[in-house]
Every structure is written in C-alpha cells, then in structure tokens.
Write an enzyme that holds these catalytic residues in place. Structure first.
Site, PDB file in Angstrom:
ATOM      1  NE  ARG A 164      -3.775   1.036   2.190  1.00  0.00           N
ATOM      2  CZ  ARG A 164      -4.890   1.276   1.524  1.00  0.00           C
ATOM      3  NH1 ARG A 164      -5.476   0.316   0.849  1.00  0.00           N
ATOM      4  NH2 ARG A 164      -5.431   2.472   1.522  1.00  0.00           N
TER       5      ARG A 164
ATOM      6  CG  HIS B 296      -8.623 -25.771   9.568  1.00  0.00           C
ATOM      7  ND1 HIS B 296      -8.397 -25.395   8.265  1.00  0.00           N
ATOM      8  CD2 HIS B 296      -8.109 -24.755  10.330  1.00  0.00           C
ATOM      9  CE1 HIS B 296      -7.771 -24.225   8.247  1.00  0.00           C
ATOM     10  NE2 HIS B 296      -7.598 -23.808   9.483  1.00  0.00           N
TER      11      HIS B 296
ATOM     12  CE  LYS C 119      -7.359 -19.158  17.968  1.00  0.00           C
ATOM     13  NZ  LYS C 119      -6.251 -19.790  17.289  1.00  0.00           N
TER      14      LYS C 119
HETATM   15  C1  BG6 Z   1      -6.043 -20.915  11.232  1.00  0.00           C
HETATM   16  C2  BG6 Z   1      -6.916 -20.250  12.270  1.00  0.00           C
HETATM   17  O1  BG6 Z   1      -6.780 -21.279  10.109  1.00  0.00           O
HETATM   18  O2  BG6 Z   1      -5.441 -22.078  11.803  1.00  0.00           O
HETATM   19  C3  BG6 Z   1      -6.126 -19.916  13.527  1.00  0.00           C
HETATM   20  O3  BG6 Z   1      -7.454 -19.055  11.708  1.00  0.00           O
HETATM   21  C4  BG6 Z   1      -5.421 -21.151  14.047  1.00  0.00           C
HETATM   22  O4  BG6 Z   1      -6.989 -19.387  14.525  1.00  0.00           O
HETATM   23  C5  BG6 Z   1      -4.618 -21.812  12.931  1.00  0.00           C
HETATM   24  O5  BG6 Z   1      -4.562 -20.773  15.114  1.00  0.00           O
HETATM   25  C6  BG6 Z   1      -4.041 -23.123  13.389  1.00  0.00           C
HETATM   26  O6  BG6 Z   1      -3.172 -23.601  12.390  1.00  0.00           O
HETATM   27  P1  BG6 Z   1      -2.052 -24.653  12.731  1.00  0.00           P
HETATM   28  O7  BG6 Z   1      -1.455 -25.002  11.417  1.00  0.00           O
HETATM   29  O8  BG6 Z   1      -1.095 -23.987  13.672  1.00  0.00           O
HETATM   30  O9  BG6 Z   1      -2.775 -25.784  13.392  1.00  0.00           O
END
Ligand code: BG6
Length: 477
Positions: A54, A253, A341
């Site tokens: 930007r 996921h 978390k």
């Molecule tokens: C992301 C989420 O898609 O995946 C995050 O937005 C999360 O909140 C992260 O911490 C976890 O990824 P990984 O690869 O560390 O398990």
C-alpha cells in the site's frame, strides 16, 4: 496428485502476484515457504513475484528482514544468499487494491514481465488480504481482464478462509467470485489439507487392507477430531471477534478432516474423484435431533473480553459439536469435533476408537493420527504385563514421520504454493464443499446468534469449559 505431473508443470513460466505482501500471512507463511521452495529447487526457473504494497517500496526490505526473524524464531536456517536470491525475484508495486485505475498499472507490469522473457507467464493472484476486501479486489481484477486465460495460459486466484461468515454470506461470496473466475481457476486454501499427515489419511485408509476392513460402523465405536491450541488469539482481535472458534476452525479444517476420515474410496487418487467422495460425505453429515445444548457447547477464556476490548463480547474461543453421518456404513457412530484456544496443551489429532464387540472389557483399541505436534500414527493395544501373573496394560505401537522417513516434510504453505504453480486443485476446497460445511453448522450458528447464548467461561490453560468436557465424555462412556 501424482508427483510426475508436478515435475512437468513446474517448468511453467509463472508470475505470482501477492496482495497484502506486508501483511502477517505473507511475512509469517508465504515468504518463508517461498524461501524453502527456492532453497530446495522446487520453483520454476522462470518465476517472478509481484509484491503489492500500500505504501513505500522500502516495505520490501522490512518484509525481508521480518522473514529472516520469523525463520530464525522457528529455528529454521536462513541463508543470506538464498534470501537475497528470493529478494531478486520480487518486484514491488505500490497500489491501492480497491482502486480500479491501479489495476491497469498492474496489468502493464505483468505484460512487461511477459515481454521481458518473450513468453506468456501463467499468473497466480494470491489474496493474502482481509476477507472484507475479497469482493472488490476480485471485481477489479475482472474489470481489468486479468481473469482471462489466453492460449491455455492459466490465470488462478487464491483465497484464504474464511469463505463467508455463514451460509448466506458464503453463497454471496461464491456467486460474486464466479462472475469473474471459473471454478477451475479458483483455489480456496485450507492449509490443514496441505499438512503431510492429513495428505496421508487417504493412503493410510485405502492402501492398507487391514485398516480398510474395519473402517465402518461394525469396527468403529466413535471418532474424536480435535485442534486444541495453547496459544490465545495472539492479538488478532478484529479477525477473531468477527468469527469465533466454530467458524474460524471447526467449520473449515475440522469438517474437512472428518470428510477425509469417513468418505468412500475415490475411483482414482486424483482431484475430481476425491472431491466427489468428500462432497458426498459432507452432504450426509447430520446434527443429532436433540436440543442443540445437548450436542454443542461453546466457551470463552477468561480475560478474552479485556483483550479484545469488548466487555460484552459473546464470541467463543472454544467450540465442541457432536455429529453423525446418515449413511448405512456410519449409522450410530458419533463424531466429536472440538477446538479451542488457551487450553492446557496443543494437540491436533484424530482419535478413532474401535468397538469391543465381544465385551471383553479389557481396554479399548484406539488409533490416533497425530497431525501435530509429533506427526505420526499410534495404535493402542492391550498387552500382558511381564511377570508371573496375567495383568494387562495398554501399550502403543507407533509410526513417527521423524524416524520413518528421511528428509524434511514440506510445510503446509510450501505445498499450497507448489500446487498453485502446478495447477493441482486436490488439496483445495471446492465451492460445493464450502457450502456443505456452512449448511451443516447453520442451525448452531443461528441458535447461538438468535438466543444471545453466552459462552461458558473457562480458565486459560485449562481443559476447556465444563459443558464441553461433558459432551466429550458422552461418547466415551
Ligand atoms: C487458522 C486459524 O486457520 O489455523 C487460527 O485461523 C489457528 O486461529 C490456525 O490458530 C491453526 O493452524 P495450525 O497449522 O497452527 O494448526
């Protein structure tokens, strides 16, 4: 999916255009992944990287130093010579990505690269930007005709989740992208699918006759898929406040992992056949008929509201849902998806607990696919303890990536970028999958939204909220 096709296509001259080049994702994931691909010789010979900033082109130096810091922090080697080579491939451009005029300058720059090398480059537009500007950026690319493929030279667009924030907004986003790009040009990234252990799921399930024969309702009692994190939201207040745990991680996921764990065998290990089976499985996932509170729970860690500076926040940092699959082979097998978390430990894994059909009651056999950390597969069996008696105890048989295979596993974003250049959509989510995932959770999203339900509070560093633990236990007993 075959590696030979990758070797052929990676010779394609490529221009990778990164929107949001000074953002968190680019610095922490994309540039380090490009560094590794370059270091291991996995990038095409003719590659240009256009980095969109930007402000001020000095941003490139800042980003490069940040990449070095990130890699060192992750205990990865960072050779200054490779970093300098990476930098030499990058052409910065300063533009406002919501201003149409700037896209004509971008187009001139991209055409200039083609002329310089006297060859048309495939173009990959990577949107490492907030989802709120996906639509205007895609519309500007379309209006500047940067979406048009000529003479078989590809134009691809890469977007990061979240793809919408509920069913209606996901439909809207999908429709508006489709006005400019066709499905074969759209790559929706779910970086979990690019993790090595996740890619192994189908091979493990379908290429091992022993596993294949017990992988159904007769053999399996329940499945628990979890992504438990020790980290909190790490300052991403705006991002997290607009989503929460269910929509950030479980909707994408974890449902994708569930599809891979329970889908039928594809007719071939290639993109179309795999997506067909995943889609069929996602379409068969059903919420239980009980009241939502009995199979879904959400929590918020103490201190979250102060962190996001919103004393009224009802956003959950933990979510758990129990689901079922309405297919004869899976009837009666509960599947628990759980994420949170600021929990007491980090564990992304898939636990498959086998039935004890003869009620021997000597302990369950469990197979755990450890996605991270300590990637591998563990089978828990019962063994006789050494000695004169007949006491038994659980023992583990382990397969660990670290000891079974030599060399380094590519990190998820290395795989994402590799497949981007190769044009392989196997590890990306289709629009049908994205919609199916939103459809499954829509009743929960609506209930939590409409009833103003307050997430249960839990202490940072704990196992999560009491209600969540209750749902987890409901399948184990
Ligand atoms: C992301 C989420 O898609 O995946 C995050 O937005 C999360 O909140 C992260 O911490 C976890 O990824 P990984 O690869 O560390 O398990």
């Amino acid at each position: 999916m075959g590696s030979n096709s990758h070797l052929q296509t990676l010779s394609n001259p490529t221009t990778l255009v990164i929107f949001g080049a000074s953002g968190n994702l680019a610095q922490i994931k994309l540039f380090p992944a490009l560094y590794e691909l370059l270091a291991y010789g996995h990038l095409p010979e003719r590659l240009s990287i256009v980095a969109i900033f930007r402000q001020s082109s000095a941003a490139l130096d800042t980003v490069m130093s940040q990449v070095e810091v990130t890699m060192l922090r992750q205990h990865r080697e960072c050779d200054p010579a490779i970093l300098a080579r990476l930098k030499s491939l990058i052409r910065p451009i300063i533009m406002d990505s919501t201003n149409q005029e700037d896209y004509y300058r971008l187009r001139d720059m991209l055409d200039g690269i083609d002329h310089e090398f006297s060859v048309a480059h495939q173009r990959i537009f990577y949107l490492a930007i907030p989802p709120s500007i996906f639509k205007p950026v895609i519309a500007c690319l379309g209006a500047a005709e940067l979406n048009k493929e000529y003479d078989g030279v590809a134009r691809r667009i890469f977007i990061e989740k979240p793809f919408g924030s509920d069913l209606a907004s996901a439909r809207d986003l999908i429709d508006s992208i489709k006005t400019h790009f066709e499905e074969h040009q759209i790559y929706r990234i779910d970086h979990y699918l690019a993790k090595e252990t996740v890619q192994n799921i189908l091979t493990f399930r379908f290429q091992n006759p022993l596993i294949r024969s017990i992988w159904n309702r007769d053999g399996i009692d329940y499945i628990h898929i979890r992504a438990l994190e020790k980290i909190d939201i790490e300052g991403r207040s705006d991002f997290y406040e607009s989503l929460g745990a269910l929509r950030d991680l479980l909707q994408s996921h974890l449902l994708q992992l569930m599809a891979l764990i329970m889908m039928d065998a594809p007719t071939a290990m290639e993109s179309h056949a795999i997506h067909e089976q995943k889609n069929a499985l996602l379409g068969a996932i059903k919420l239980p008929t009980e009241p939502i509170d009995e199979f879904a729970n959400r929590g918020q860690y103490q201190g979250y509201r102060e962190e996001v500076n919103n004393p009224e926040s009802q956003v959950e940092t933990y979510a758990i849902v129990k689901l079922g699959v309405d297919l004869p082979e899976w009837h009666g097998v509960p599947v628990v998806l759980e994420t949170g978390k600021a929990l007491d430990h980090k564990d992304t894994s898939i636990e498959v607990v086998f039935r004890d059909r003869h009620n021997i009651d000597s302990g369950r056999n469990t197979l755990t696919i450890h996605v991270q950390p300590d990637e591998g597969i563990e089978l828990q069996l019962t063994a006789k303890s050494p000695g004169f008696g007949y006491e038994t105890r659980p023992v583990s048989m382990n397969f660990s990536y670290n000891t079974a295979f030599e060399g380094k596993n590519p990190e998820a974003y290395e795989r994402v970028l590799f497949d981007a250049i190769a044009g392989d959509q196997t590890l990306f989510s289709t629009s049908a999958e994205v919609l199916a995932c939103w459809e499954i959770l829509e009743p929960i999203i609506q209930t939590w939204r409409n009833h103003n339900s307050i997430p249960e509070s839990y202490t940072k560093g704990s196992e999560g909220p009491v209600g969540g633990i209750g749902i987890r236990k409901s399948v184990t007993t």
